[in-house]
Design an enzyme around this catalytic site. Structure first.
Site, short mmCIF file in Angstrom:
data_model
loop_
_atom_site.label_atom_id
_atom_site.label_comp_id
_atom_site.label_asym_id
_atom_site.label_seq_id
_atom_site.Cartn_x
_atom_site.Cartn_y
_atom_site.Cartn_z
N LYS A 219 0.85 -1.20 0.00
CA LYS A 219 0.00 0.00 0.00
C LYS A 219 0.89 1.25 0.00
O LYS A 219 1.92 1.29 0.68
CB LYS A 219 -0.90 -0.02 1.25
CG LYS A 219 -1.98 1.05 1.28
CD LYS A 219 -2.85 0.91 2.55
CE LYS A 219 -3.96 1.94 2.60
NZ LYS A 219 -4.80 1.78 3.83
N SER B 244 -9.73 1.88 2.98
CA SER B 244 -8.86 2.66 2.12
C SER B 244 -7.82 1.83 1.35
O SER B 244 -7.23 2.34 0.39
CB SER B 244 -8.12 3.70 2.96
OG SER B 244 -7.25 3.06 3.87
N SER C 151 -9.91 -0.51 7.16
CA SER C 151 -9.32 -0.28 5.84
C SER C 151 -8.65 -1.50 5.20
O SER C 151 -8.29 -1.44 4.02
CB SER C 151 -8.29 0.86 5.91
OG SER C 151 -8.95 2.10 5.87
#
Ligand SMILES: [Zn+2]
Lengths: 485, 478
Positions: free
Chosen positions: A79, A154, A178
């Site tokens: 990420k 997210s 997330s």
């Protein structure tokens, strides 16, 4: 079955049996990315050269007969709020669009030590604030099951990459859901470990007391393998726990006999879609049929979790994000009158609307005269929420719920209504407030869209979560489904 | 006519001389090219985390114990949020409601009266970087920032509003500095900024129990500036009140050149710091055993040492106070007394000739070219009669200049006192023969004539004749 659909442990078997080289494997993954990335848009940055270089080095080890670890040569996505030395790390924000960290996050060093190849940096909501990845300053990641739907957020890029075969594994971060919510939306396994289990060093902070890095995988075994690699005490993170990391694969037993599972009725009530509810009820029945004791229970302070979260997380964020001012690195506004003007213009041009909204919320909550009424009160309620879990875990080995009240929604459905967007984390945020571990795994479909089952465990009892998740997986086929892209 | 009383409280920052910074491994060394003593952590780069340097906590406790503070059993760090380009994170990690120590005091002596000054709290925090301007600050189009000092550990010591005059404030700061220097946790150099002092000052009608409106004074960069600024500010406030005006609560800066305090733009300092517990740092449980261990390792502090000097060495209180003002001077004195046990003589030399030479040069006591044992040896030479007290002063200066031992200098320069009766008798008889008039004067009862005769012998012997012996020989003959 295609190569990119294999799990990491299946890939590992091919590697050590010399049926496939890591270089071939990685090249295949990059071919796959080439083929589908236009449709999915999981990545912000690809790091093919570095990945192939490490792949060749792992191949060298295999050729010379060295024993390699389970993740050696396996393609992993990271990420883009996790710092990678020499590789642009944006946190999905314009304000860091040109930021190249001079250091690696601890988890990235652990991946390197394990020989994993890093495919690239995945898309996310700006500073991990969002539930659909629509808040990225750069691109909109699509749900591989239906590109008209969001991948969740997210960590939407990481979830989509694993789902679409653009990486075998991925790292995400989870502040209020997330990892688990996008795992649920994309039909993969995602885990938020216990707060303190994985080092946060190098994770670009959103809300420090809630953030935790965790794995995405295509099955529970892979999840256990990646968790084992990234966990452990880090002297560079004062909040990381000093504990001995167990071999998580020893928990992968197809057996839940005698396990006591509680289902918080609050998580099955508000706004839950009937199809999701039905899928979770089927999971409850399955566990019962496998010898677990399943019953409804209560976490009475659940209704306060969302407001508590939306005070604590923005308060910490308002302070954590103060450093992005255009002075030292990142975006700096042009044409400024003086230093204060530079701060204001850089920040107002550099941050997106959701980030600004949360900075304002947090600044307000910490302001003189409001601190006691908001921030201090929220800390107290957080303690009550923790105590709810403590009490529940006196009776149950783990708790079970949907991961999100609905399957993936369509682009634009909630982006203009922040509160509706916040509600999609209703089942996951309590877990962050309490600091306990949670895992999401596929438990059914609504139409073609996956539904996620959340299991929540005691502090540092990831083992029991993995055992229950593994058992579920062994007795279902949801994880064997692939989206048609 | 109303008499006014001044009320002063001081906020003192002292840099701790740990090797590395408070939350990272970067060096705390002074100087260095800009932005060379930095790392991702003290630069506040995205994703980095602070880790407390345990030595900082130890040093803070050490200072706290020396200042009679109560050390907390539970303490934490907080973030103080405000925007300034010299702050890498736009918040400073400090301590808010649970400082490491509280409720201390120290004693000062002003005009022979001992006063106890309360210490409200002592807490730890990180220093900021500094802005550097090329050319004139008002015309330069940009500022540069040097983060070398960012993350250097500080302790802030806040006094109670217990001081009643600028002199007391001066003495408080002096004593605070002396005590901290004794503990060895800070250099306390005001010129280098390792000791900084801000003051809160107000005035009120004498006898009133209520506090007047205070102003905060910043930018006092020396002890002298502190005293001058507070004297000025007290007078300014009294004048405002006498003219029927009101004191505005504000921050003022001391302008050393003009010798006045000036209001700082109030907007800049009207901060809401939005303190919050730093979620990156876990709260600290302070082990009592550790605190005891630190307490045991503290050196004898100035007050105790002063009392001991009076008691043990029989020194006057004034001597004891001057000698114990710094640990180094007191150590020097004691090392010297170990060689030459007449404490008052040692005290006279240390406070007199030695201090004079040290002040005239830039050398501190720690690098004094005359080691304490060497001074002791010199004093022994006087006592044994090897050299006279007068010659000793010359030898002493030579020792300071060259670092040579007293005996070496005495030998090299042939300064040994002549105590050989035969040799001196010859000179005495020659002087008597050549100075008949003085001999007659002396015999007629003029005592002063003898001094002249003795002086003639000393001159002839180049100062080396033993003066006692010369006196005796004259008296025998005249
Ligand atoms: Zn540093």
């Amino acid at each position: 079955m295609q190569l990119h659909q294999l799990t990491a442990h299946e890939m590992h078997d091919l590697l050590i049996n010399k049926e496939l080289s890591s270089e071939e494997l990685n090249n295949h993954i990059f071919d796959r990315i080439e083929a589908v990335e236009d449709k999915i848009k999981a990545y912000l940055t690809l790091t093919k050269e570095g990945a192939l270089e490490r792949a060749r080095s792992v191949d060298g080890q295999i050729q010379s007969g060295e024993r390699i670890g389970p993740l050696a040569g396996i393609p992993v996505a990271v990420k883009d709020n996790i710092c990678t030395k020499g590789i642009r790390t944006t946190a999905g924000s314009k304000i860091l669009s040109n930021f190249i960290p001079p250091y690696n996050a601890t988890v990235v060093e652990k991946l390197a030590a394990a020989g994993a190849t890093i495919v690239g940096k995945t898309n996310l909501d700006e500073f991990a604030m969002g539930s659909s990845t629509e808040n990225s300053a750069f691109i909109a990641t699509k749900n591989p099951w239906d590109t008209g739907c969001v991948p969740g957020g997210s960590s939407g890029g990481s979830a989509a990459a694993v789902c679409a075969g653009e990486a075998a594994l991925a790292l995400g971060s989870d502040t209020g859901g997330s990892i688990r919510q996008p795992a649920s939306f994309c039909g993969v396994v995602g885990m938020k470990p216990t707060y303190g289990a994985v080092s946060r060093y190098g994770l670009i902070a959103f809300a420090s007391s809630l953030d935790q890095i965790g794995p995405f995988a295509r099955d529970v075994t892979d999840c256990a393998l990646l968790l084992g690699v990234i966990s452990g005490h880090d002297p560079r993170d004062s909040t990381s726990a000093g504990y001995k990391v167990p071999d998580y694969t020893t928990f992968l037993n197809n057996n839940v006999r005698g396990l006591k599972i509680g289902v918080p009725e609050e998580f099955m009530a508000q706004g839950i879609s009937p199809e999701v509810r039905a899928a979770v009820e089927r999971a409850m029945s399955l566990y019962e049929s496998l010898g677990a004791a399943v019953e409804y229970t209560t976490l009475p302070h659940t209704e306060y979790a969302l407001p508590t979260y939306y005070i604590i997380a923005p308060a910490e964020a308002s302070s954590n994000l103060a450093r992005y001012d255009g002075v030292r690195y990142g975006f700096r506004a042009a044409e400024v009158a003086d230093v204060v003007d530079m701060f204001m213009k850089s920040r107002s041009q550099g941050f997106g609307p959701e980030v600004k909204r949360r900075i304002m919320l947090g600044t307000y909550a910490l302001s003189a005269g409001y601190y006691d009424a908001y921030y201090l009160k929220a800390l107290k309620v957080r303690t009550l929420i923790k105590q709810d879990f403590d009490r529940a875990f006196e009776k149950y080995d783990l708790l079970l719920s949907p991961t999100s009240p609905t399957p993936a929604f369509r682009f634009g459905d909630k982006v203009d209504d922040p509160f509706q967007m916040y509600l999609s984390d209703i089942c996951t945020i309590s877990v962050n407030l309490a600091g306990i571990p949670g895992i999401s795994l596929p438990c059914g479909f609504v139409g073609q869209m996956p539904v996620g089952l959340q299991l929540m465990g005691k502090y540092f009892d990831e083992g029991t979560l993995l055992r229950a998740a593994y058992t579920f997986e062994q007795n279902t086929d949801y994880h064997k489904e692939f989206p048609k892209i | 006519m109303t008499q006014y009383e001044t009320v002063i409280g001081l906020e003192v920052h002292a840099e701790l001389k740990t090797r590395s910074k408070i939350f990272c491994d970067s060096t705390t060394e002074f100087g260095g090219d800009p932005n060379t003593h930095v790392c991702p952590v003290c630069l506040g780069l995205p994703g980095v985390l602070p880790v407390v340097n345990k030595t900082v906590v130890e040093y803070a406790i050490r200072a706290a114990l020396a200042l009679n503070c109560r050390v907390a059993s539970f303490s934490k760090f907080d973030r103080k949020n405000y925007y300034y380009p010299d702050m890498p994170k736009n918040y400073q990690i400090s301590q808010y409601d649970l400082p490491i120590a509280e409720h201390g005091y120290l004693n000062i002596e002003v005009k022979g009266e001992v006063r106890k000054i309360g210490i409200t709290r002592l807490h730890m925090e990180e220093d900021t970087g500094k802005l550097v301007h090329q050319g004139n600050i008002t015309t330069t189009p940009f500022s540069l920032v040097d983060y070398n000092r960012a993350g250097v550990p500080l302790i802030e010591i806040v006094s109670d509003p217990d001081m009643r005059s600028p002199e007391e404030a001066y003495e408080y700061l002096n004593k605070l500095k002396a005590i901290i220097l004794y503990t060895g946790v800070s250099d306390c150099k005001m010129e280098e900024g390792s000791l900084r002092c801000d003051a809160n000052i107000s005035v009120r009608p004498a006898g009133s129990q209520e506090f007047g409106t205070k102003t905060e004074i910043k930018n006092m960069n020396s002890f002298k500036a502190l005293q001058k600024a507070l004297t000025y500010e007290a007078e300014r406030q009294i004048k405002v009140l006498k003219e029927g005006g009101r004191i505005i609560q504000e921050t003022r800066t001391w302008d050393d050149e003009q010798g006045i305090t000036l209001p700082m733009r109030s907007k800049e300092y009207a901060h809401d710091y939005r303190y919050l517990p730093d979620p990156d740092l876990v709260s600290m449980v302070i082990d009592r055993e550790w605190v005891e261990e630190i307490k045991r390792s503290l050196p004898e502090l100035p007050d105790d040492r002063k009392e001991r000097y009076v008691r043990e060495y029989g020194l006057p209180v004034y001597d004891a106070m001057v000698l114990t003002n710094t640990r180094e001077l007191a150590d020097y004195f004691e090392d010297c007394v170990a060689v030459y046990p007449n404490a008052k003589t040692v005290s006279n030399w240390v406070m007199g000739d030695l201090s004079r030479l040290l002040n005239a040069s830039v050398v501190g006591i720690i690098n004094c070219p005359i080691k304490p044992e060497q001074l002791g040896a010199l004093l022994q030479l006087i006592e044994k009669g090897t050299i006279s007290g007068k010659i000793a002063k010359t030898v002493f200066e030579e020792m300071f200049a060259t670092g040579k031992a007293a005996e070496t200098i005495v030998k090299e320069k042939g300064l040994v006192q002549i105590s050989d009766e035969g040799a001196i008798t010859a000179i005495v008889e020659e002087v008597i023969a050549k100075n008949q008039k003085s001999v007659d004067d002396y015999r007629a009862g003029k005592e002063r004539a003898l001094s002249f005769l003795v002086g003639q012998v000393m001159k002839a012997s180049k100062g080396k004749a033993n003066p006692e012996l010369v006196n005796r020989l004259f008296k025998e003959r005249l």
